[in-house]
Enzyme design. Structure first.
Site, PDB file in Angstrom:
ATOM      1  N   ARG A  10      -0.383 -17.772   4.184  1.00 15.45           N
ATOM      2  CA  ARG A  10      -0.934 -17.131   5.402  1.00 15.45           C
ATOM      3  C   ARG A  10      -2.027 -16.135   4.995  1.00 15.45           C
ATOM      4  O   ARG A  10      -3.208 -16.397   5.138  1.00 15.45           O
ATOM      5  CB  ARG A  10       0.201 -16.461   6.192  1.00 15.45           C
ATOM      6  CG  ARG A  10      -0.177 -16.114   7.631  1.00 15.45           C
ATOM      7  CD  ARG A  10      -0.983 -14.842   7.789  1.00 15.45           C
ATOM      8  NE  ARG A  10      -0.279 -13.651   7.359  1.00 15.45           N
ATOM      9  CZ  ARG A  10      -0.853 -12.453   7.273  1.00 15.45           C
ATOM     10  NH1 ARG A  10      -2.126 -12.292   7.596  1.00 15.45           N
ATOM     11  NH2 ARG A  10      -0.170 -11.409   6.856  1.00 15.45           N
ATOM     12  N   GLU A  11      -1.628 -15.001   4.441  1.00 18.44           N
ATOM     13  CA  GLU A  11      -2.630 -14.005   4.011  1.00 18.44           C
ATOM     14  C   GLU A  11      -3.585 -14.627   2.984  1.00 18.44           C
ATOM     15  O   GLU A  11      -4.798 -14.421   3.039  1.00 18.44           O
ATOM     16  CB  GLU A  11      -1.901 -12.800   3.394  1.00 18.44           C
ATOM     17  CG  GLU A  11      -2.804 -11.746   2.797  1.00 18.44           C
ATOM     18  CD  GLU A  11      -3.334 -10.740   3.811  1.00 18.44           C
ATOM     19  OE1 GLU A  11      -2.518 -10.109   4.496  1.00 18.44           O
ATOM     20  OE2 GLU A  11      -4.559 -10.603   3.901  1.00 18.44           O
ATOM     21  N   ARG A 130      10.367  -9.825  12.337  1.00 15.69           N
ATOM     22  CA  ARG A 130       9.731  -8.690  11.662  1.00 15.69           C
ATOM     23  C   ARG A 130       8.607  -8.224  12.581  1.00 15.69           C
ATOM     24  O   ARG A 130       7.821  -9.050  13.063  1.00 15.69           O
ATOM     25  CB  ARG A 130       9.120  -9.166  10.337  1.00 15.69           C
ATOM     26  CG  ARG A 130       8.212  -8.129   9.676  1.00 15.69           C
ATOM     27  CD  ARG A 130       7.377  -8.723   8.548  1.00 15.69           C
ATOM     28  NE  ARG A 130       6.245  -9.502   9.044  1.00 15.69           N
ATOM     29  CZ  ARG A 130       5.456 -10.251   8.268  1.00 15.69           C
ATOM     30  NH1 ARG A 130       5.702 -10.370   6.982  1.00 15.69           N
ATOM     31  NH2 ARG A 130       4.448 -10.931   8.783  1.00 15.69           N
ATOM     32  N   THR A 164      -3.051  -1.889   5.732  1.00 14.63           N
ATOM     33  CA  THR A 164      -3.970  -2.984   6.040  1.00 14.63           C
ATOM     34  C   THR A 164      -5.328  -2.862   5.351  1.00 14.63           C
ATOM     35  O   THR A 164      -5.973  -3.866   5.066  1.00 14.63           O
ATOM     36  CB  THR A 164      -4.137  -3.068   7.578  1.00 14.63           C
ATOM     37  OG1 THR A 164      -2.825  -3.227   8.143  1.00 14.63           O
ATOM     38  CG2 THR A 164      -5.024  -4.213   8.022  1.00 14.63           C
ATOM     39  N   HIS A 193      -2.607  -3.776   0.791  1.00 16.57           N
ATOM     40  CA  HIS A 193      -3.908  -4.352   0.438  1.00 16.57           C
ATOM     41  C   HIS A 193      -4.499  -3.637  -0.775  1.00 16.57           C
ATOM     42  O   HIS A 193      -4.134  -2.512  -1.093  1.00 16.57           O
ATOM     43  CB  HIS A 193      -4.848  -4.335   1.653  1.00 16.57           C
ATOM     44  CG  HIS A 193      -4.639  -5.532   2.517  1.00 16.57           C
ATOM     45  ND1 HIS A 193      -5.422  -6.656   2.422  1.00 16.57           N
ATOM     46  CD2 HIS A 193      -3.675  -5.812   3.439  1.00 16.57           C
ATOM     47  CE1 HIS A 193      -4.972  -7.578   3.273  1.00 16.57           C
ATOM     48  NE2 HIS A 193      -3.906  -7.088   3.907  1.00 16.57           N
ATOM     49  N   HIS A 286      -3.578  -2.714 -34.213  1.00 14.11           N
ATOM     50  CA  HIS A 286      -2.687  -3.321 -33.209  1.00 14.11           C
ATOM     51  C   HIS A 286      -2.021  -4.568 -33.778  1.00 14.11           C
ATOM     52  O   HIS A 286      -0.821  -4.761 -33.656  1.00 14.11           O
ATOM     53  CB  HIS A 286      -3.476  -3.711 -31.964  1.00 14.11           C
ATOM     54  CG  HIS A 286      -3.924  -2.540 -31.142  1.00 14.11           C
ATOM     55  ND1 HIS A 286      -3.888  -2.538 -29.775  1.00 14.11           N
ATOM     56  CD2 HIS A 286      -4.416  -1.334 -31.502  1.00 14.11           C
ATOM     57  CE1 HIS A 286      -4.347  -1.377 -29.328  1.00 14.11           C
ATOM     58  NE2 HIS A 286      -4.679  -0.633 -30.362  1.00 14.11           N
TER      59      HIS A 286
HETATM   60  C1  HCA Z   1      -3.645  -9.696   9.452  1.00 13.45           C
HETATM   61  C2  HCA Z   1      -3.378  -8.272   8.993  1.00 13.45           C
HETATM   62  C3  HCA Z   1      -2.131  -8.104   8.154  1.00 13.45           C
HETATM   63  C4  HCA Z   1      -0.869  -8.333   8.973  1.00 13.45           C
HETATM   64  C5  HCA Z   1       0.393  -8.073   8.230  1.00 13.45           C
HETATM   65  C6  HCA Z   1       1.653  -8.478   8.969  1.00 13.45           C
HETATM   66  C7  HCA Z   1      -2.218  -6.659   7.624  1.00 13.45           C
HETATM   67  O1  HCA Z   1      -4.275 -10.446   8.740  1.00 13.45           O
HETATM   68  O2  HCA Z   1      -3.226 -10.060  10.535  1.00 13.45           O
HETATM   69  O3  HCA Z   1       1.567  -9.106  10.019  1.00 13.45           O
HETATM   70  O4  HCA Z   1       2.743  -8.130   8.491  1.00 13.45           O
HETATM   71  O5  HCA Z   1      -2.607  -6.493   6.474  1.00 13.45           O
HETATM   72  O6  HCA Z   1      -1.957  -5.752   8.405  1.00 13.45           O
HETATM   73  O7  HCA Z   1      -2.156  -8.996   7.061  1.00 13.45           O
HETATM   74 CU    CU Z   2      -2.687  -8.189   5.223  1.00 16.03          CU
END
Ligand code: HCA
Ligand code: CU
Length: 373
Positions: A10-11, A130, A164, A193, A286
């Site tokens: 996903r990400e 979640r 984020t 991030h 080393h």
């Molecule tokens: C995104 C942002 C997200 C969401 C993280 C989550 C973030 O791409 O929608 O839904 O738990 O970094 O906030 O990845």
């Molecule tokens: Cu994210």
């Protein structure tokens, strides 16, 4: 015990220029399951048909890992996730004052009610939930807490703290998690991030503060410059905190290489853990120390991830480097020969001494060149 959620699919697919096919996703998910992650975030089904199909496919593989679909705070997204047979939905909605005022232009009470309604709907349909208030770290605390309380009342199983834009430091992360935990009684996730290069450090700080689960991706993929890397995090948890989750560390290189191939993004040679340089020792001192005990210059042993340590022969070398190198290529050298090579290495301003040069310096024929002369 800490759990791992991998969101490469996903990400990771939000990384600039990166897309995966369904068979590629299945290969990655199978390896992640074998490695031992707890949850696979398989995609956001609303984004495209193939993503929806991939999520459904992954959810029906019978993995040990649970499967999560990313959803907006909308009933239609929950319905789509249900049609994909996932165990979890990850609902996200940013509630920072600025975002609400400048982007969403709705009042916070309506937003809070909409989030609660979506969570209730998902729970009524048997899903685990979640909830992520995106940009959690920069959201006004007085806005954040009532929204989280209402999400918990609506049935959310977990709350994810999302950094984020990578704006936190280990200390601010630690304190933030502690504060949330003192105000809410719910297991927390963390999603860090890497915009300032602190994603793994921040995730470890969140672990120290007591989060239940950490989000990662293979090779740290993700929007912009990505998030916490799976290999960095799990190896740190194992070697610095003695976390024993029965992870199959020997699969980390395979995972890194597969994801690199499918994403088209090479693994930087100096990437922690899985980079080619991770177990190459250079300076003479080393090498001499490592030959006694690798632990002097390795935070975790190469063998943990199935790598071999090697040594560089250049002007940094010591006589031990030379002896080791000669041993590796099967030459039992005399001391004067070692000195010859060492003197040559020290006189070379730039570059590495090749095996061919060693043979030439020792006036030996190379095994291959002899054979093919
Ligand atoms: C995104 C942002 C997200 C969401 C993280 C989550 C973030 O791409 O929608 O839904 O738990 O970094 O906030 O990845
Ligand atoms: Cu994210």
């Amino acid at each position: 015990m800490v759990e791992i959620l991998d969101t490469t699919l996903r990400e990771g697919e939000q990384t600039p220029h990166v897309t995966f096919t369904i068979p590629e996703k299945l290969e990655i998910a199978t390896l992640l399951d074998e490695f031992g992650v707890d949850i696979i975030e398989a995609g956001h089904p609303r984004v495209s048909k193939d993503i929806c199909e991939a999520v459904k496919n992954i959810a029906n593989q019978g993995y040990n890992a649970s499967v999560l679909a990313h959803c907006r705070s909308l009933q239609e997204d929950i319905d789509l996730a249900l049609s994909c047979d996932v165990d979890w939905v990850g609902i996200f909605f940013c509630v920072s004052n600025k975002r609400i005022e400048q982007h969403f232009r709705k009042n916070i009470e309506n937003i809070q009610a909409q989030i609660a309604k979506t969570i209730e709907y998902a729970k009524d349909h048997g899903l685990k939930v979640r909830y992520t208030p995106e940009d959690t770290a920069r959201t006004e605390y007085s806005t954040l807490i009532p929204v989280l309380k209402s999400a918990i009342d609506a049935g959310a199983d977990r709350i994810s703290i999302a950094d984020t834009v990578g704006a936190m430091t280990p200390l601010t992360m630690y304190n933030f998690i502690k504060k949330i935990q003192s105000d809410l009684d719910i297991p927390l996730h963390v999603h860090c991030h890497n915009d300032l290069g602190m994603a793994t450090a921040n995730a470890l700080a969140a672990y120290e503060a007591g989060v239940r689960l950490i989000d990662v991706t293979v090779n740290g993929l993700g929007e912009r410059v990505g998030i916490t890397s799976l290999s960095e995090l799990c190896v740190s948890l194992q070697s610095l905190y003695h976390v024993n989750n029965n992870w199959k560390f020997e699969l980390l290189l395979d995972l890194a290489q597969k994801v690199s191939e499918f994403s088209g993004l090479p693994i930087p040679t100096n990437a922690p853990v899985v980079g080619d340089h991770a177990f190459i020792h250079n300076a003479g001192l080393h090498v001499a120390a490592v030959l006694h005990n690798p632990e002097f210059y390795e935070v975790f042993p190469a063998e943990l991830i199935g790598k071999k340590r090697t040594f560089i022969l250049d002007k940094m070398a010591s006589s031990q480097t030379i002896k080791q190198k000669l041993e590796e290529i099967g030459i039992n050298a005399r001391d004067d020969q070692v000195t010859t090579i060492l003197t040559h290495a020290k006189s070379r301003e730039k570059g590495v001494i090749s095996d061919e040069e060693i043979y030439r310096l020792l006036s030996l024929g190379q095994p291959n060149s002899i054979m093919f002369q």
